[in-house]
Design a protein around this motif. Structure first.
Motif, mmCIF file in Angstrom:
data_model
loop_
_atom_site.group_PDB
_atom_site.id
_atom_site.type_symbol
_atom_site.label_atom_id
_atom_site.label_comp_id
_atom_site.label_asym_id
_atom_site.label_seq_id
_atom_site.Cartn_x
_atom_site.Cartn_y
_atom_site.Cartn_z
ATOM 1 N N LEU A 193 20.837 -7.965 13.405
ATOM 2 C CA LEU A 193 19.767 -8.931 13.622
ATOM 3 C C LEU A 193 20.331 -10.335 13.443
ATOM 4 C CD1 LEU A 193 16.711 -9.584 13.974
ATOM 5 C CD2 LEU A 193 16.495 -9.342 11.484
ATOM 6 N N SER A 194 20.244 -11.149 14.499
ATOM 7 C CA SER A 194 20.692 -12.542 14.382
ATOM 8 C C SER A 194 19.472 -13.445 14.372
ATOM 9 C CB SER A 194 21.643 -12.911 15.527
ATOM 10 O OG SER A 194 21.035 -12.761 16.798
ATOM 11 N N LEU A 195 19.401 -14.288 13.350
ATOM 12 C CA LEU A 195 18.242 -15.134 13.080
ATOM 13 C C LEU A 195 18.592 -16.599 13.361
ATOM 14 C CD1 LEU A 195 17.285 -13.274 9.805
ATOM 15 C CD2 LEU A 195 15.950 -13.254 11.919
ATOM 16 N N PRO A 196 17.598 -17.479 13.398
ATOM 17 C CA PRO A 196 17.848 -18.875 13.777
ATOM 18 C C PRO A 196 18.938 -19.563 12.965
ATOM 19 C CG PRO A 196 15.497 -18.441 13.777
ATOM 20 C CD PRO A 196 16.157 -17.222 13.214
ATOM 21 N N TYR A 197 19.672 -20.435 13.689
ATOM 22 C CA TYR A 197 20.701 -21.320 13.125
ATOM 23 C C TYR A 197 21.951 -20.585 12.678
ATOM 24 C CZ TYR A 197 16.373 -23.982 12.938
ATOM 25 O OH TYR A 197 15.171 -24.550 13.257
ATOM 26 N N SER A 198 22.077 -19.315 13.030
ATOM 27 C CA SER A 198 23.248 -18.549 12.614
ATOM 28 C C SER A 198 24.219 -18.389 13.778
ATOM 29 C CB SER A 198 22.828 -17.169 12.106
ATOM 30 O OG SER A 198 22.296 -16.391 13.175
ATOM 31 N N GLU A 199 25.423 -17.936 13.442
ATOM 32 C CA GLU A 199 26.428 -17.606 14.454
ATOM 33 C C GLU A 199 27.138 -16.333 14.014
ATOM 34 O OE1 GLU A 199 30.514 -19.576 16.193
ATOM 35 O OE2 GLU A 199 28.726 -20.877 16.052
ATOM 36 N N HIS A 253 33.333 -7.872 16.772
ATOM 37 C CA HIS A 253 34.602 -7.428 17.332
ATOM 38 C C HIS A 253 34.687 -5.911 17.203
ATOM 39 C CE1 HIS A 253 35.911 -11.626 17.369
ATOM 40 N NE2 HIS A 253 35.495 -11.701 16.117
ATOM 41 N N GLN A 254 34.708 -5.243 18.341
ATOM 42 C CA GLN A 254 34.821 -3.788 18.409
ATOM 43 C C GLN A 254 33.722 -3.140 17.543
ATOM 44 O OE1 GLN A 254 38.846 -2.214 18.449
ATOM 45 N NE2 GLN A 254 39.665 -4.215 19.022
ATOM 46 N N GLY A 255 33.957 -1.953 17.009
ATOM 47 C CA GLY A 255 32.916 -1.272 16.251
ATOM 48 C C GLY A 255 31.845 -0.685 17.160
ATOM 49 N N GLU A 256 30.731 -0.260 16.539
ATOM 50 C CA GLU A 256 29.622 0.347 17.269
ATOM 51 C C GLU A 256 28.283 -0.098 16.696
ATOM 52 O OE1 GLU A 256 29.892 4.552 18.984
ATOM 53 O OE2 GLU A 256 31.152 4.695 17.200
ATOM 54 N N LEU A 257 27.357 -0.451 17.577
ATOM 55 C CA LEU A 257 25.957 -0.683 17.230
ATOM 56 C C LEU A 257 25.170 0.346 18.024
ATOM 57 C CD1 LEU A 257 25.865 -4.592 17.654
ATOM 58 C CD2 LEU A 257 26.660 -3.276 15.691
ATOM 59 N N LEU A 258 24.643 1.343 17.346
ATOM 60 C CA LEU A 258 24.033 2.489 18.023
ATOM 61 C C LEU A 258 22.566 2.235 18.340
ATOM 62 C CD1 LEU A 258 25.489 5.424 15.891
ATOM 63 C CD2 LEU A 258 26.480 4.313 17.901
ATOM 64 N N ALA A 259 22.149 2.683 19.513
ATOM 65 C CA ALA A 259 20.747 2.543 19.914
ATOM 66 C C ALA A 259 19.984 3.827 19.616
ATOM 67 C CB ALA A 259 20.662 2.211 21.404
ATOM 68 N N ASN A 260 20.216 4.402 18.425
ATOM 69 C CA ASN A 260 19.569 5.691 18.143
ATOM 70 C C ASN A 260 18.178 5.549 17.530
ATOM 71 O OD1 ASN A 260 20.561 4.742 15.726
ATOM 72 N ND2 ASN A 260 21.676 6.596 15.186
ATOM 73 N N THR A 261 17.944 4.530 16.728
ATOM 74 C CA THR A 261 16.618 4.350 16.124
ATOM 75 C C THR A 261 16.042 2.973 16.411
ATOM 76 O OG1 THR A 261 17.682 3.629 14.065
ATOM 77 C CG2 THR A 261 17.065 5.956 14.232
ATOM 78 N N ALA A 262 16.871 2.047 16.856
ATOM 79 C CA ALA A 262 16.462 0.671 17.132
ATOM 80 C C ALA A 262 17.534 0.050 18.020
ATOM 81 C CB ALA A 262 16.320 -0.123 15.826
ATOM 82 N N PRO A 263 17.232 -1.086 18.670
ATOM 83 C CA PRO A 263 18.256 -1.726 19.502
ATOM 84 C C PRO A 263 19.514 -2.060 18.707
ATOM 85 C CG PRO A 263 16.099 -2.707 19.902
ATOM 86 C CD PRO A 263 15.945 -1.797 18.718
ATOM 87 N N GLY A 264 20.650 -2.053 19.409
ATOM 88 C CA GLY A 264 21.904 -2.369 18.745
ATOM 89 C C GLY A 264 21.930 -3.779 18.189
ATOM 90 N N TRP A 265 21.452 -4.737 19.017
ATOM 91 C CA TRP A 265 21.414 -6.129 18.572
ATOM 92 C C TRP A 265 20.071 -6.731 18.968
ATOM 93 C CZ3 TRP A 265 22.932 -10.503 22.171
ATOM 94 C CH2 TRP A 265 22.699 -11.753 21.571
ATOM 95 N N VAL A 266 19.356 -7.247 17.998
ATOM 96 C CA VAL A 266 18.108 -7.967 18.254
ATOM 97 C C VAL A 266 18.376 -9.449 18.074
ATOM 98 C CG1 VAL A 266 15.745 -8.385 17.467
ATOM 99 C CG2 VAL A 266 16.611 -6.040 17.616
ATOM 100 N N HIS A 267 18.160 -10.194 19.153
ATOM 101 C CA HIS A 267 18.423 -11.631 19.158
ATOM 102 C C HIS A 267 17.130 -12.354 18.805
ATOM 103 C CE1 HIS A 267 19.697 -15.415 21.629
ATOM 104 N NE2 HIS A 267 19.896 -15.576 20.336
ATOM 105 N N ALA A 268 17.048 -12.828 17.563
ATOM 106 C CA ALA A 268 15.867 -13.551 17.103
ATOM 107 C C ALA A 268 16.197 -15.008 16.817
ATOM 108 C CB ALA A 268 15.294 -12.880 15.857
ATOM 109 N N GLY A 269 17.240 -15.522 17.472
ATOM 110 C CA GLY A 269 17.680 -16.898 17.273
ATOM 111 C C GLY A 269 19.154 -16.930 16.957
ATOM 112 N N GLY A 270 19.714 -18.118 16.849
ATOM 113 C CA GLY A 270 21.127 -18.245 16.547
ATOM 114 C C GLY A 270 22.000 -17.920 17.746
ATOM 115 N N LYS A 271 23.293 -17.819 17.509
ATOM 116 C CA LYS A 271 24.262 -17.528 18.551
ATOM 117 C C LYS A 271 24.984 -16.229 18.221
ATOM 118 C CE LYS A 271 25.179 -22.465 19.354
ATOM 119 N NZ LYS A 271 26.226 -23.522 19.345
ATOM 120 N N ALA A 272 25.393 -15.513 19.257
ATOM 121 C CA ALA A 272 26.143 -14.276 19.054
ATOM 122 C C ALA A 272 27.238 -14.165 20.107
ATOM 123 C CB ALA A 272 25.223 -13.066 19.112
ATOM 124 N N PHE A 273 28.404 -13.714 19.672
ATOM 125 C CA PHE A 273 29.553 -13.529 20.542
ATOM 126 C C PHE A 273 30.045 -12.094 20.367
ATOM 127 C CE2 PHE A 273 29.179 -17.928 19.489
ATOM 128 C CZ PHE A 273 29.598 -18.640 20.610
#
Length: 313
Positions: free
Chosen positions: A263-269, A273-293
């Protein structure tokens, strides 16, 4: 559904970060340690390991390394790193080295807490209610969605549960009671909170079963690296980054969390790098503000899963 209930040995990488020459190691052992000890050595005694991570943080100075013993017994704590005391120094980062140990936020549901609702449904009120998990034998049970406007909870089949108006409802098998099951719930709110720290590394640690987040870079947590961390079965997110924080999520495995794996929240970055975010019970990444790379590429809008499954030919 892909499960991530991996053994600690499977996620521990042999090459560990080597601390700077003048950094202290503070040893923690929840089987043999004593919080009256100084944490300077592995062997029990006056200078031996402390029992809790919280005590080690109390003893720590900038740039120190907290080394957890993987005893096979989870550490049942909720800890906060705050300010310069838990930050890096000129000698190097402040490190928590988990050695594959588990930090667990769950607690057994007291048998007396349950009350009968109707039919095969029972309920109890946990101390924290915004997010929750109900676990059987240490693994999350399937949660049934609830319409917040509904006056009553939905009908539950055996081993299903839901959260309705501040109470956990649970379905049992006919002739059974809730205390016939080894049930636990998310008792502690956050596994590790990072607040106004800089140059922190958390590595080779499993964080699970917390009411809100496994790890929360809450505010002004800068130059934070989460390395080979598994964060699973938490009520909201495996990892949450917000409030002007800057974090790297490297070779981590996140899954079975309630609202988001990351979960990325406002004003964050956040840099993944690699790894796994599984979509088994919830989205892998929820964009609620901030920046993500992701692997150096900026992304917006969230991701169902990372890395995305390969397309079938």
């Amino acid at each position: 559904m892909r499960a991530i209930w991996l053994s600690c040995a499977a996620i521990t990488v042999a090459l560990a970060m080597v601390p700077p020459a003048d950094a202290r190691d503070i040893y923690v052992n929840n089987a043999l340690g004593d919080d009256r000890s100084r944490g300077e050595r592995l062997d029990p005694g006056e200078t031996g390991p402390v029992r809790t991570i919280g005590r080690a943080l109390y003893l720590a100075l900038p740039g120190d390394r907290i080394v957890l013993a993987n005893t096979g017994k989870p550490y049942h704590e909720s800890v906060t790193l705050t300010g310069s005391r838990h930050s890096g120094s000129g000698a190097g980062p402040f490190v928590i080295d988990g050695n594959g140990a588990i930090l667990d936020g769950s607690a057994p549901v007291p048998p007396a807490a349950w009350e009968h609702y109707r039919g095969v449904m029972f309920r109890f009120r946990p101390p924290h209610t915004e997010f929750q998990q109900l676990l059987l034998d240490g693994k999350p049970l399937p949660q049934v969605p609830v319409d917040a406007r509904a006056a009553d909870p939905p009908r539950l089949d055996p081993l299903q549960w839901c959260m309705h108006r501040g109470m956990i409802y649970f379905g049992v098998h006919p002739t059974k009671l809730p205390d016939n099951y080894p049930l636990s719930y998310a008792h502690h709110q956050v596994g590790i909170t990072l607040f106004h720290v800089r140059q922190v590394v958390i590595q080779d640690l499993v964080v699970q079963h917390f009411q809100t987040d496994g790890i929360n870079a809450f505010n002004s947590a800068r130059e934070v690296t989460l390395l080979r961390v598994v964060s699973r079965g938490n009520g909201r997110a495996g990892i949450a980054v917000g409030g002007a924080s800057l974090a790297s999520v490297d070779h981590c495995l996140l899954g079975n969390n309630g609202a988001a794996q990351l979960l990325s929240l406002p004003y964050s970055e956040t840099h993944v790098h690699q790894g796994e975010l599984l979509a088994n019970t919830a989205p892998g990444w929820v964009h609620a503000g901030g920046k993500a790379f992701f692997d150096g590429t900026p992304r917006e809008g969230g991701l169902n899963e990372y890395p995305a499954p390969a397309k079938q030919p």
